[in-house]
Design a protein around this motif. Structure first.
Motif, PDB file in Angstrom:
ATOM      1  N   GLU A 226      22.026 -91.530   5.345  1.00 50.30           N
ATOM      2  CA  GLU A 226      23.155 -91.837   6.148  1.00 50.30           C
ATOM      3  C   GLU A 226      23.499 -92.352   7.032  1.00 50.30           C
ATOM      4  O   GLU A 226      24.315 -92.644   6.662  1.00 50.30           O
ATOM      5  N   MET A 227      22.260 -91.872   7.908  1.00 48.24           N
ATOM      6  CA  MET A 227      22.728 -92.902   8.838  1.00 48.24           C
ATOM      7  C   MET A 227      22.750 -94.278   8.388  1.00 48.24           C
ATOM      8  O   MET A 227      23.329 -94.957   9.170  1.00 48.24           O
ATOM      9  N   LEU A 228      21.974 -94.922   8.504  1.00 45.86           N
ATOM     10  CA  LEU A 228      22.301 -96.582   7.321  1.00 45.86           C
ATOM     11  C   LEU A 228      23.185 -96.992   7.258  1.00 45.86           C
ATOM     12  O   LEU A 228      23.337 -97.667   7.665  1.00 45.86           O
ATOM     13  N   ILE A 229      23.607 -95.692   6.194  1.00 42.56           N
ATOM     14  CA  ILE A 229      25.381 -96.051   5.598  1.00 42.56           C
ATOM     15  C   ILE A 229      25.617 -95.909   6.141  1.00 42.56           C
ATOM     16  O   ILE A 229      27.085 -96.724   7.037  1.00 42.56           O
ATOM     17  N   GLU A 230      26.364 -95.065   7.903  1.00 43.38           N
ATOM     18  CA  GLU A 230      26.782 -95.261   9.210  1.00 43.38           C
ATOM     19  C   GLU A 230      26.958 -96.031   9.694  1.00 43.38           C
ATOM     20  O   GLU A 230      27.843 -96.363  10.543  1.00 43.38           O
ATOM     21  N   GLN A 231      25.488 -96.614  10.162  1.00 43.88           N
ATOM     22  CA  GLN A 231      25.431 -98.379  10.321  1.00 43.88           C
ATOM     23  C   GLN A 231      25.406 -99.258   9.975  1.00 43.88           C
ATOM     24  O   GLN A 231      25.858-100.803  10.476  1.00 43.88           O
ATOM     25  N   ILE A 258      21.482 -92.195  -3.907  1.00 50.20           N
ATOM     26  CA  ILE A 258      22.411 -91.105  -2.610  1.00 50.20           C
ATOM     27  C   ILE A 258      23.627 -92.048  -1.842  1.00 50.20           C
ATOM     28  O   ILE A 258      24.502 -91.085  -1.541  1.00 50.20           O
ATOM     29  N   TYR A 259      23.319 -93.729  -2.174  1.00 51.24           N
ATOM     30  CA  TYR A 259      24.348 -94.143  -1.552  1.00 51.24           C
ATOM     31  C   TYR A 259      25.900 -94.241  -2.858  1.00 51.24           C
ATOM     32  O   TYR A 259      26.505 -93.614  -1.701  1.00 51.24           O
ATOM     33  N   GLY A 260      25.268 -93.553  -3.706  1.00 50.08           N
ATOM     34  CA  GLY A 260      26.976 -93.108  -4.509  1.00 50.08           C
ATOM     35  C   GLY A 260      27.038 -91.751  -4.354  1.00 50.08           C
ATOM     36  O   GLY A 260      27.835 -91.250  -4.419  1.00 50.08           O
ATOM     37  N   GLU A 261      26.119 -90.922  -3.999  1.00 46.88           N
ATOM     38  CA  GLU A 261      26.326 -89.138  -3.839  1.00 46.88           C
ATOM     39  C   GLU A 261      27.485 -89.085  -2.647  1.00 46.88           C
ATOM     40  O   GLU A 261      28.914 -88.891  -1.997  1.00 46.88           O
ATOM     41  N   LEU A 262      27.136 -90.077  -1.695  1.00 52.47           N
ATOM     42  CA  LEU A 262      27.629 -90.243  -0.086  1.00 52.47           C
ATOM     43  C   LEU A 262      29.255 -90.742  -1.194  1.00 52.47           C
ATOM     44  O   LEU A 262      30.177 -90.130   0.077  1.00 52.47           O
ATOM     45  N   GLU A 263      29.081 -91.852  -1.172  1.00 53.47           N
ATOM     46  CA  GLU A 263      30.131 -92.929  -1.627  1.00 53.47           C
ATOM     47  C   GLU A 263      31.029 -92.498  -2.192  1.00 53.47           C
ATOM     48  O   GLU A 263      33.109 -92.260  -2.348  1.00 53.47           O
ATOM     49  N   LYS A 268      30.273 -94.438   2.532  1.00 53.36           N
ATOM     50  CA  LYS A 268      30.317 -95.968   2.671  1.00 53.36           C
ATOM     51  C   LYS A 268      29.860 -97.076   3.775  1.00 53.36           C
ATOM     52  O   LYS A 268      31.053 -96.768   4.822  1.00 53.36           O
ATOM     53  N   PRO A 269      29.007 -97.484   3.179  1.00 45.96           N
ATOM     54  CA  PRO A 269      29.344 -99.273   4.767  1.00 45.96           C
ATOM     55  C   PRO A 269      29.820 -99.697   4.793  1.00 45.96           C
ATOM     56  O   PRO A 269      30.815 -99.824   3.675  1.00 45.96           O
ATOM     57  N   ARG A 270      30.665 -99.813   5.995  1.00 45.48           N
ATOM     58  CA  ARG A 270      31.670-100.390   6.670  1.00 45.48           C
ATOM     59  C   ARG A 270      31.030-101.901   6.916  1.00 45.48           C
ATOM     60  O   ARG A 270      29.805-102.178   8.021  1.00 45.48           O
TER      61      ARG A 270
END
Length: 278
Positions: A226-231, A258-263, A268-270
């Motif tokens: 989750e931290m990496l996605i937010e970065q 996990i990327y799918g759960e969070l998306e 999701k990555p910006r």
């Protein structure tokens, strides 16, 4: 398909036994009371299930009247199709969305219909085998949507199914809820002490410290992703962007999940815009 077999039963505590079934190296439990006995999981195939029940009956010396299924992966469940005259118990989600691998295995052995449990429950269920009380609990989706942990409080033994693994990394698939997995483990860790023995789905028995560490590793996997996605880290870069507690093969499965759960909840990555100089 590899042939199936069962190993030698070994006693973990008075009235509590386990055996390892091949080829999946799945651990099966047996809890024996004064009046009856219960199996924990059923093995991989109808043939293995029938052999397992007969073997358990020899060890128990009382009727093996019940079996509880810890989750809906074939190596823990499909042996139920070969067991007669037992009451089978599972979580109510057992038949909901089995994994792709589970469906493919059913096809490979010609199993036209998934084994049906005799009874299901939602949160918790208890059973008295005659001086041996068994608690079956579900703390929400984790490894699958149907995980059941089986506690024998008097003997300080917990059958964790694939919620814990000591024969390798925890296993993830499209039915996992990785965010909730650590919280689900907390449900039994709070009832454990330094003498508690945990029986993982695969591998040697472990203690409370091992369970705490694996719970922390799964939580780290989710939290750091989750931290990496937010970065702004893209999925393809995530495996190399952090020090992880699991193998690359495990990451290749878990990170996309996990990327799918969070998306699904809008995370999701910006795209990171370059900082222009003034």
């Amino acid at each position: 398909m590899s042939s199936t077999s069962i190993g030698e039963w070994r006693e973990l505590a008075p009235g509590i036994h386990m055996v390892t079934c091949e080829p999946e190296r799945v651990n099966v439990g047996l809890i024996i009371g004064a009046d009856a006995a219960m199996l924990v999981d059923a093995g991989s195939t109808p043939e293995q299930g029938a052999e397992l029940l007969a073997s358990a009956q020899e060890i128990a010396q009382v009727p093996v009247t019940h079996i509880v299924i810890t989750h809906n992966h074939h190596d823990h469940w499909f042996g139920l199709a070969g067991m007669e005259d037992v009451t089978s118990i599972a979580h109510e989600n057992l038949l909901e969305e089995p994994s792709t691998a589970t469906r493919e295995f059913a096809d490979s052995i010609g199993l036209e219909k998934f084994p049906q449990p005799s009874a299901t429950f939602s949160i918790a269920k208890g059973l008295d085998l005659g001086g041996a009380f068994v608690e079956m609990v579900h703390f929400g989706g984790a490894h699958t949507k149907s995980d059941v942990m089986v506690l024998s409080p008097g003997a300080a033994v917990i059958f964790a199914g694939d919620m814990l693994e000591s024969d390798g990394d925890p296993q993830f698939d499209e039915t996992s809820n990785i965010k909730n997995w650590p919280t689900a483990l907390d449900g039994v860790l709070g009832a454990a002490n330094e003498k508690t023995v945990f029986v993982p789905g695969h591998g040697d028995v472990v203690d409370r410290d091992f369970a705490f560490i694996q719970r922390a590793e799964i939580g780290m996997l989710y939290g750091n992703t989750e931290m990496l996605i937010e970065q702004g880290t893209k999925l393809g870069d995530a495996a190399e962007a952090n020090e992880w507690p699991f193998s690359r093969a495990t990451l290749d499965v878990a990170l996309p999940l996990i990327y799918g759960e969070l998306e699904a909840v809008g995370i999701k990555p910006r795209r990171q815009l370059p900082i222009s100089s003034l």
